[in-house]
Design an enzyme around this catalytic site. Structure first.
Site, PDB file in Angstrom:
ATOM      1  N   SER A  38      -1.293 -56.114 -23.431  1.00 12.11           N
ATOM      2  CA  SER A  38      -2.288 -56.270 -22.414  1.00 12.11           C
ATOM      3  C   SER A  38      -2.003 -57.688 -21.486  1.00 12.11           C
ATOM      4  O   SER A  38      -2.510 -57.817 -20.524  1.00 12.11           O
ATOM      5  CB  SER A  38      -3.576 -56.672 -23.265  1.00 12.11           C
ATOM      6  OG  SER A  38      -3.163 -57.495 -24.244  1.00 12.11           O
ATOM      7  N   ASP A 329     -10.191 -64.972 -21.868  1.00 12.15           N
ATOM      8  CA  ASP A 329     -11.081 -64.256 -22.861  1.00 12.15           C
ATOM      9  C   ASP A 329     -10.554 -64.685 -24.308  1.00 12.15           C
ATOM     10  O   ASP A 329      -9.918 -65.598 -24.390  1.00 12.15           O
ATOM     11  CB  ASP A 329     -11.376 -62.737 -22.574  1.00 12.15           C
ATOM     12  CG  ASP A 329      -9.843 -61.854 -22.735  1.00 12.15           C
ATOM     13  OD1 ASP A 329      -8.906 -62.570 -23.208  1.00 12.15           O
ATOM     14  OD2 ASP A 329      -9.793 -60.988 -22.452  1.00 12.15           O
ATOM     15  N   HIS A 332      -6.557 -63.685 -23.818  1.00 11.93           N
ATOM     16  CA  HIS A 332      -5.753 -63.681 -22.910  1.00 11.93           C
ATOM     17  C   HIS A 332      -5.723 -64.842 -21.883  1.00 11.93           C
ATOM     18  O   HIS A 332      -6.803 -65.397 -21.737  1.00 11.93           O
ATOM     19  CB  HIS A 332      -5.752 -62.348 -22.125  1.00 11.93           C
ATOM     20  CG  HIS A 332      -5.875 -61.236 -22.644  1.00 11.93           C
ATOM     21  ND1 HIS A 332      -7.039 -60.443 -23.222  1.00 11.93           N
ATOM     22  CD2 HIS A 332      -4.862 -60.542 -23.263  1.00 11.93           C
ATOM     23  CE1 HIS A 332      -6.692 -59.340 -24.010  1.00 11.93           C
ATOM     24  NE2 HIS A 332      -5.029 -59.224 -23.815  1.00 11.93           N
TER      25      HIS A 332
END
Length: 364
Positions: A38, A329, A332
Protein backbone atom coordinates in the site's frame (compact mmCIF):
# COMPACT_ATOMS: atom_id res chain seq x y z
CA UNK A 1 22.03 -14.97 -44.23
CA UNK A 2 19.12 -14.11 -46.52
CA UNK A 3 15.99 -12.34 -45.28
CA UNK A 4 12.65 -12.49 -47.04
CA UNK A 5 10.45 -9.42 -47.40
CA UNK A 6 8.30 -10.36 -44.40
CA UNK A 7 11.34 -10.69 -42.12
CA UNK A 8 12.76 -7.35 -43.29
CA UNK A 9 9.41 -5.65 -42.73
CA UNK A 10 9.21 -7.05 -39.22
CA UNK A 11 12.79 -5.95 -38.48
CA UNK A 12 12.26 -2.38 -39.63
CA UNK A 13 8.93 -2.20 -37.82
CA UNK A 14 10.69 -3.17 -34.60
CA UNK A 15 13.29 -0.46 -35.18
CA UNK A 16 10.53 2.05 -35.84
CA UNK A 17 8.87 1.15 -32.54
CA UNK A 18 12.15 1.63 -30.67
CA UNK A 19 12.69 5.07 -32.23
CA UNK A 20 9.06 6.12 -31.77
CA UNK A 21 9.11 5.14 -28.13
CA UNK A 22 12.61 6.42 -27.38
CA UNK A 23 12.23 8.23 -24.12
CA UNK A 24 12.51 12.00 -24.10
CA UNK A 25 15.45 13.94 -22.70
CA UNK A 26 13.28 14.79 -19.69
CA UNK A 27 13.01 11.09 -18.85
CA UNK A 28 15.98 9.51 -17.13
CA UNK A 29 14.66 5.98 -17.74
CA UNK A 30 12.39 4.53 -20.41
CA UNK A 31 10.03 2.84 -17.94
CA UNK A 32 9.20 2.09 -14.31
CA UNK A 33 7.82 -1.23 -13.08
CA UNK A 34 6.52 -0.96 -9.53
CA UNK A 35 6.02 -3.88 -7.15
CA UNK A 36 4.92 -3.61 -3.55
CA UNK A 37 2.24 -2.91 -1.01
CA UNK A 38 0.00 0.00 0.00
CA UNK A 39 2.98 2.34 0.26
CA UNK A 40 3.17 2.21 -3.55
CA UNK A 41 -0.35 1.17 -4.65
CA UNK A 42 -1.80 3.68 -7.12
CA UNK A 43 -5.14 1.95 -7.56
CA UNK A 44 -4.80 -1.79 -8.17
CA UNK A 45 -6.94 -2.63 -5.17
CA UNK A 46 -9.80 -0.56 -6.58
CA UNK A 47 -10.38 -3.52 -8.89
CA UNK A 48 -10.44 -6.21 -6.20
CA UNK A 49 -14.13 -6.56 -5.43
CA UNK A 50 -14.03 -8.11 -1.97
CA UNK A 51 -10.86 -6.49 -0.67
CA UNK A 52 -11.04 -4.50 2.57
CA UNK A 53 -7.66 -2.90 1.82
CA UNK A 54 -8.94 -0.02 -0.28
CA UNK A 55 -8.48 3.73 -0.35
CA UNK A 56 -10.97 4.67 -3.06
CA UNK A 57 -13.08 6.80 -0.73
CA UNK A 58 -12.73 10.11 1.15
CA UNK A 59 -10.75 11.48 2.87
CA UNK A 60 -7.98 9.84 0.87
CA UNK A 61 -6.85 12.04 -1.98
CA UNK A 62 -7.92 15.38 -0.52
CA UNK A 63 -4.59 16.90 -1.57
CA UNK A 64 -4.23 14.95 -4.81
CA UNK A 65 -4.82 16.85 -8.08
CA UNK A 66 -8.58 16.89 -8.50
CA UNK A 67 -9.02 16.32 -4.75
CA UNK A 68 -10.56 12.89 -5.31
CA UNK A 69 -9.61 9.47 -3.91
CA UNK A 70 -7.64 7.40 -6.41
CA UNK A 71 -6.82 4.27 -4.45
CA UNK A 72 -3.65 5.75 -2.95
CA UNK A 73 -3.37 5.32 0.80
CA UNK A 74 -2.48 8.96 1.24
CA UNK A 75 -3.88 12.47 1.44
CA UNK A 76 -2.14 13.10 -1.88
CA UNK A 77 0.72 11.59 -3.83
CA UNK A 78 2.70 8.62 -2.59
CA UNK A 79 6.32 7.53 -3.00
CA UNK A 80 5.65 5.95 -6.40
CA UNK A 81 4.37 9.30 -7.69
CA UNK A 82 7.36 11.27 -6.43
CA UNK A 83 9.81 8.73 -7.78
CA UNK A 84 8.10 8.88 -11.18
CA UNK A 85 8.45 12.67 -11.14
CA UNK A 86 12.14 12.39 -10.26
CA UNK A 87 12.85 10.31 -13.33
CA UNK A 88 10.87 12.58 -15.63
CA UNK A 89 7.40 11.09 -15.93
CA UNK A 90 4.27 13.22 -15.65
CA UNK A 91 2.55 10.55 -13.57
CA UNK A 92 3.10 7.14 -12.00
CA UNK A 93 2.77 4.05 -14.15
CA UNK A 94 -0.90 3.00 -14.23
CA UNK A 95 -2.23 0.10 -12.16
CA UNK A 96 -1.99 -3.23 -13.94
CA UNK A 97 -5.58 -4.20 -13.16
CA UNK A 98 -6.94 -0.95 -14.61
CA UNK A 99 -5.31 -1.87 -17.92
CA UNK A 100 -6.57 -5.44 -17.85
CA UNK A 101 -10.11 -4.35 -16.97
CA UNK A 102 -10.25 -1.62 -19.61
CA UNK A 103 -8.78 -2.52 -22.98
CA UNK A 104 -5.98 -5.07 -23.01
CA UNK A 105 -6.10 -5.23 -26.81
CA UNK A 106 -4.08 -2.01 -26.95
CA UNK A 107 -1.24 -3.65 -25.02
CA UNK A 108 0.52 -2.29 -21.96
CA UNK A 109 2.14 1.15 -21.90
CA UNK A 110 5.79 1.07 -22.83
CA UNK A 111 6.59 3.52 -20.01
CA UNK A 112 5.77 0.99 -17.31
CA UNK A 113 3.11 -0.57 -15.13
CA UNK A 114 2.38 -0.67 -11.39
CA UNK A 115 1.62 -4.03 -9.79
CA UNK A 116 1.65 -2.77 -6.17
CA UNK A 117 -1.30 -3.75 -4.01
CA UNK A 118 -2.43 -2.62 -0.57
CA UNK A 119 -2.14 -5.42 1.98
CA UNK A 120 0.37 -7.36 -0.10
CA UNK A 121 3.31 -9.19 1.37
CA UNK A 122 6.26 -11.23 0.22
CA UNK A 123 4.33 -14.34 1.23
CA UNK A 124 1.03 -15.52 -0.16
CA UNK A 125 -1.63 -15.25 2.51
CA UNK A 126 -0.16 -12.20 4.24
CA UNK A 127 -3.30 -10.40 3.03
CA UNK A 128 -5.66 -12.77 4.90
CA UNK A 129 -6.64 -10.02 7.35
CA UNK A 130 -7.86 -7.84 4.48
CA UNK A 131 -9.38 -10.74 2.52
CA UNK A 132 -7.82 -9.88 -0.79
CA UNK A 133 -4.72 -8.28 -2.25
CA UNK A 134 -2.06 -9.21 -4.80
CA UNK A 135 0.97 -10.82 -3.08
CA UNK A 136 4.42 -10.35 -4.57
CA UNK A 137 4.49 -13.73 -6.29
CA UNK A 138 1.25 -12.88 -8.11
CA UNK A 139 2.58 -9.43 -9.00
CA UNK A 140 5.55 -11.16 -10.62
CA UNK A 141 3.15 -13.35 -12.59
CA UNK A 142 1.38 -10.25 -13.86
CA UNK A 143 4.73 -8.79 -14.89
CA UNK A 144 5.36 -11.93 -16.96
CA UNK A 145 2.35 -11.02 -19.09
CA UNK A 146 3.61 -7.46 -19.54
CA UNK A 147 7.04 -8.81 -20.49
CA UNK A 148 5.58 -11.14 -23.09
CA UNK A 149 3.52 -8.31 -24.52
CA UNK A 150 6.61 -6.09 -24.73
CA UNK A 151 8.65 -8.78 -26.50
CA UNK A 152 5.85 -9.30 -29.00
CA UNK A 153 5.62 -5.56 -29.64
CA UNK A 154 9.33 -4.66 -29.85
CA UNK A 155 11.04 -7.95 -30.54
CA UNK A 156 13.26 -9.77 -28.07
CA UNK A 157 16.47 -7.74 -28.48
CA UNK A 158 14.80 -4.33 -28.35
CA UNK A 159 12.67 -5.38 -25.38
CA UNK A 160 15.74 -6.54 -23.48
CA UNK A 161 17.50 -3.26 -24.18
CA UNK A 162 14.44 -1.30 -23.06
CA UNK A 163 14.10 -3.28 -19.83
CA UNK A 164 17.81 -3.12 -19.02
CA UNK A 165 17.53 0.67 -18.74
CA UNK A 166 14.23 0.67 -16.85
CA UNK A 167 13.75 0.87 -13.09
CA UNK A 168 12.23 -1.99 -11.13
CA UNK A 169 10.93 -0.72 -7.79
CA UNK A 170 10.29 -3.21 -4.97
CA UNK A 171 8.78 -1.92 -1.71
CA UNK A 172 7.39 -4.76 0.36
CA UNK A 173 7.73 -6.65 3.63
CA UNK A 174 5.95 -4.45 6.17
CA UNK A 175 2.76 -6.51 6.09
CA UNK A 176 4.72 -9.72 6.61
CA UNK A 177 6.39 -8.27 9.73
CA UNK A 178 3.21 -6.72 11.14
CA UNK A 179 1.29 -9.92 10.46
CA UNK A 180 3.90 -12.01 12.23
CA UNK A 181 3.87 -9.86 15.36
CA UNK A 182 0.10 -9.56 15.56
CA UNK A 183 -1.16 -11.28 18.67
CA UNK A 184 -2.37 -14.76 17.84
CA UNK A 185 -0.38 -15.00 14.60
CA UNK A 186 -0.32 -18.59 13.35
CA UNK A 187 3.15 -18.03 11.88
CA UNK A 188 4.53 -16.90 15.22
CA UNK A 189 3.34 -20.16 16.78
CA UNK A 190 5.09 -22.25 14.13
CA UNK A 191 8.44 -20.54 13.69
CA UNK A 192 10.93 -18.26 15.40
CA UNK A 193 11.30 -14.61 14.27
CA UNK A 194 14.74 -15.37 12.83
CA UNK A 195 13.41 -18.30 10.82
CA UNK A 196 10.61 -16.10 9.54
CA UNK A 197 13.07 -13.38 8.49
CA UNK A 198 15.25 -15.95 6.72
CA UNK A 199 12.27 -17.29 4.81
CA UNK A 200 11.24 -13.75 3.80
CA UNK A 201 14.70 -13.12 2.36
CA UNK A 202 14.74 -16.40 0.45
CA UNK A 203 11.27 -15.82 -0.99
CA UNK A 204 12.20 -12.29 -2.08
CA UNK A 205 15.44 -13.53 -3.64
CA UNK A 206 13.51 -16.01 -5.77
CA UNK A 207 11.18 -13.29 -7.06
CA UNK A 208 14.06 -10.91 -7.84
CA UNK A 209 15.78 -13.71 -9.74
CA UNK A 210 12.61 -14.41 -11.71
CA UNK A 211 12.37 -10.72 -12.60
CA UNK A 212 16.00 -10.80 -13.78
CA UNK A 213 15.14 -13.75 -16.03
CA UNK A 214 12.53 -11.45 -17.59
CA UNK A 215 14.78 -8.49 -18.30
CA UNK A 216 15.09 -6.62 -14.98
CA UNK A 217 18.55 -5.19 -14.37
CA UNK A 218 18.19 -2.00 -12.29
CA UNK A 219 16.43 -2.55 -8.98
CA UNK A 220 15.40 -0.04 -6.33
CA UNK A 221 14.73 -2.18 -3.26
CA UNK A 222 13.45 -0.64 -0.05
CA UNK A 223 14.03 -1.97 3.41
CA UNK A 224 11.20 -2.01 5.93
CA UNK A 225 10.54 1.22 7.80
CA UNK A 226 10.05 1.70 11.54
CA UNK A 227 6.70 -0.10 11.39
CA UNK A 228 6.54 -0.41 15.15
CA UNK A 229 6.12 3.35 15.40
CA UNK A 230 3.09 3.72 13.15
CA UNK A 231 -0.08 4.93 14.92
CA UNK A 232 -1.67 1.48 14.75
CA UNK A 233 1.19 -0.07 16.72
CA UNK A 234 1.43 2.83 19.17
CA UNK A 235 -2.29 2.56 19.87
CA UNK A 236 -1.76 -1.05 20.93
CA UNK A 237 1.29 -0.21 23.02
CA UNK A 238 0.31 2.69 25.30
CA UNK A 239 1.26 5.29 22.66
CA UNK A 240 4.83 3.99 22.47
CA UNK A 241 6.58 2.24 19.57
CA UNK A 242 6.43 -1.53 19.36
CA UNK A 243 10.14 -2.10 19.76
CA UNK A 244 9.95 -5.82 19.05
CA UNK A 245 8.49 -5.17 15.59
CA UNK A 246 11.14 -2.49 15.03
CA UNK A 247 13.96 -4.78 16.13
CA UNK A 248 12.97 -7.47 13.66
CA UNK A 249 12.43 -4.92 10.92
CA UNK A 250 16.08 -3.91 11.43
CA UNK A 251 17.16 -7.55 11.37
CA UNK A 252 15.27 -8.10 8.13
CA UNK A 253 16.91 -5.03 6.63
CA UNK A 254 20.36 -6.26 7.66
CA UNK A 255 19.68 -9.65 6.09
CA UNK A 256 18.43 -7.98 2.92
CA UNK A 257 21.55 -5.80 2.67
CA UNK A 258 23.68 -8.93 3.11
CA UNK A 259 21.77 -10.92 0.48
CA UNK A 260 21.81 -8.30 -2.29
CA UNK A 261 25.57 -8.17 -3.05
CA UNK A 262 25.61 -11.96 -3.36
CA UNK A 263 22.62 -11.87 -5.68
CA UNK A 264 24.30 -9.20 -7.79
CA UNK A 265 27.31 -11.49 -8.24
CA UNK A 266 25.00 -14.31 -9.33
CA UNK A 267 22.85 -12.35 -11.79
CA UNK A 268 24.65 -10.96 -14.80
CA UNK A 269 24.17 -7.23 -15.28
CA UNK A 270 22.22 -6.68 -12.07
CA UNK A 271 22.60 -3.31 -10.33
CA UNK A 272 20.65 -2.06 -7.37
CA UNK A 273 20.07 0.68 -4.87
CA UNK A 274 19.00 -0.48 -1.43
CA UNK A 275 17.10 2.39 0.17
CA UNK A 276 17.03 2.52 3.96
CA UNK A 277 13.44 3.41 4.78
CA UNK A 278 14.07 2.67 8.45
CA UNK A 279 16.78 5.31 8.81
CA UNK A 280 14.80 7.95 6.97
CA UNK A 281 11.59 7.50 8.93
CA UNK A 282 13.45 7.15 12.21
CA UNK A 283 14.86 10.63 11.59
CA UNK A 284 11.34 11.94 11.01
CA UNK A 285 10.31 10.56 14.40
CA UNK A 286 13.43 11.44 16.37
CA UNK A 287 14.10 14.93 14.98
CA UNK A 288 10.75 16.00 13.49
CA UNK A 289 11.39 19.76 13.56
CA UNK A 290 14.25 19.28 11.09
CA UNK A 291 11.65 18.35 8.49
CA UNK A 292 8.83 20.64 9.57
CA UNK A 293 6.86 17.97 11.43
CA UNK A 294 5.16 18.62 14.76
CA UNK A 295 3.12 15.41 15.09
CA UNK A 296 4.84 12.03 14.88
CA UNK A 297 2.56 9.78 16.94
CA UNK A 298 -0.99 10.49 15.84
CA UNK A 299 -2.47 9.86 12.42
CA UNK A 300 -3.94 12.82 10.59
CA UNK A 301 -7.09 10.94 9.59
CA UNK A 302 -8.99 8.48 11.77
CA UNK A 303 -10.89 8.20 15.03
CA UNK A 304 -10.07 7.31 18.63
CA UNK A 305 -6.73 7.31 20.42
CA UNK A 306 -4.03 8.69 18.10
CA UNK A 307 -6.76 8.54 15.42
CA UNK A 308 -5.73 4.93 15.13
CA UNK A 309 -8.65 2.96 16.53
CA UNK A 310 -10.76 3.58 13.44
CA UNK A 311 -9.09 3.94 10.02
CA UNK A 312 -9.42 6.89 7.67
CA UNK A 313 -13.00 6.27 6.55
CA UNK A 314 -15.50 8.91 5.35
CA UNK A 315 -16.87 9.46 8.88
CA UNK A 316 -13.38 9.98 10.35
CA UNK A 317 -11.87 13.33 11.26
CA UNK A 318 -8.77 14.64 9.54
CA UNK A 319 -6.27 17.32 10.47
CA UNK A 320 -6.28 20.71 8.77
CA UNK A 321 -2.49 20.80 8.34
CA UNK A 322 -1.33 17.59 6.73
CA UNK A 323 2.20 18.80 6.12
CA UNK A 324 3.14 18.77 9.79
CA UNK A 325 2.12 15.11 10.29
CA UNK A 326 4.37 12.15 9.54
CA UNK A 327 1.38 9.78 9.28
CA UNK A 328 -1.74 10.24 7.21
CA UNK A 329 -3.63 7.26 8.65
CA UNK A 330 -2.89 4.44 11.06
CA UNK A 331 -0.22 2.92 8.76
CA UNK A 332 0.77 5.25 5.92
CA UNK A 333 2.85 8.41 5.60
CA UNK A 334 1.48 11.76 4.52
CA UNK A 335 2.25 13.15 1.10
CA UNK A 336 4.87 15.40 2.71
CA UNK A 337 6.64 12.49 4.41
CA UNK A 338 6.62 10.49 1.16
CA UNK A 339 8.09 13.41 -0.78
CA UNK A 340 10.93 13.94 1.71
CA UNK A 341 11.62 10.20 1.76
CA UNK A 342 12.02 10.07 -2.03
CA UNK A 343 14.16 13.22 -2.06
CA UNK A 344 16.44 11.63 0.54
CA UNK A 345 16.98 8.25 -1.13
CA UNK A 346 17.13 9.63 -4.67
CA UNK A 347 20.08 11.94 -4.03
CA UNK A 348 21.21 10.81 -0.58
CA UNK A 349 24.47 9.53 0.84
CA UNK A 350 25.26 5.94 1.71
CA UNK A 351 23.60 6.54 5.06
CA UNK A 352 20.31 6.22 3.20
CA UNK A 353 21.05 4.29 -0.02
CA UNK A 354 23.70 1.68 -0.81
CA UNK A 355 25.84 0.94 -2.73
CA UNK A 356 24.54 3.90 -4.74
CA UNK A 357 21.55 6.21 -4.50
CA UNK A 358 18.73 6.00 -7.04
CA UNK A 359 20.07 8.80 -9.21
CA UNK A 360 23.45 7.10 -9.41
CA UNK A 361 21.80 3.76 -10.19
CA UNK A 362 20.11 5.31 -13.21
CA UNK A 363 23.48 6.55 -14.49
CA UNK A 364 25.09 3.09 -14.38
Amino acid sequence: MAYNFSQMTSFFFSLLLVFCFHFSDAQKVPAMYVFGDSLMDVGNNNYLKISLAKADFPHNGIDFPGKKPTGRFSNGKNSADFLAEKVGFEASPPPYLSLVKSNKSNGFPITGVSFASGGAGIFNGTDALFRQSIPLTKQAEHYTKVYEDLVQELGSAAAQDHLSKSLFIVVIGSNDILGFFNSGSDQAKKTTPQQFIDSMILALKLVLTRMHDLGARKYVIAGIGAVGCCPSQRNQNKDECNEEANTWSVKYNEALKTMLPGLKSELQGMDYSYVDAYSVFSRFIETPSTFGFTEVKSACCGLGNLKARVPCVPVANYCSNRSNHVFWDLYHPTETAARIFVDTVFYGTQQFAVPVNVNQLIAT
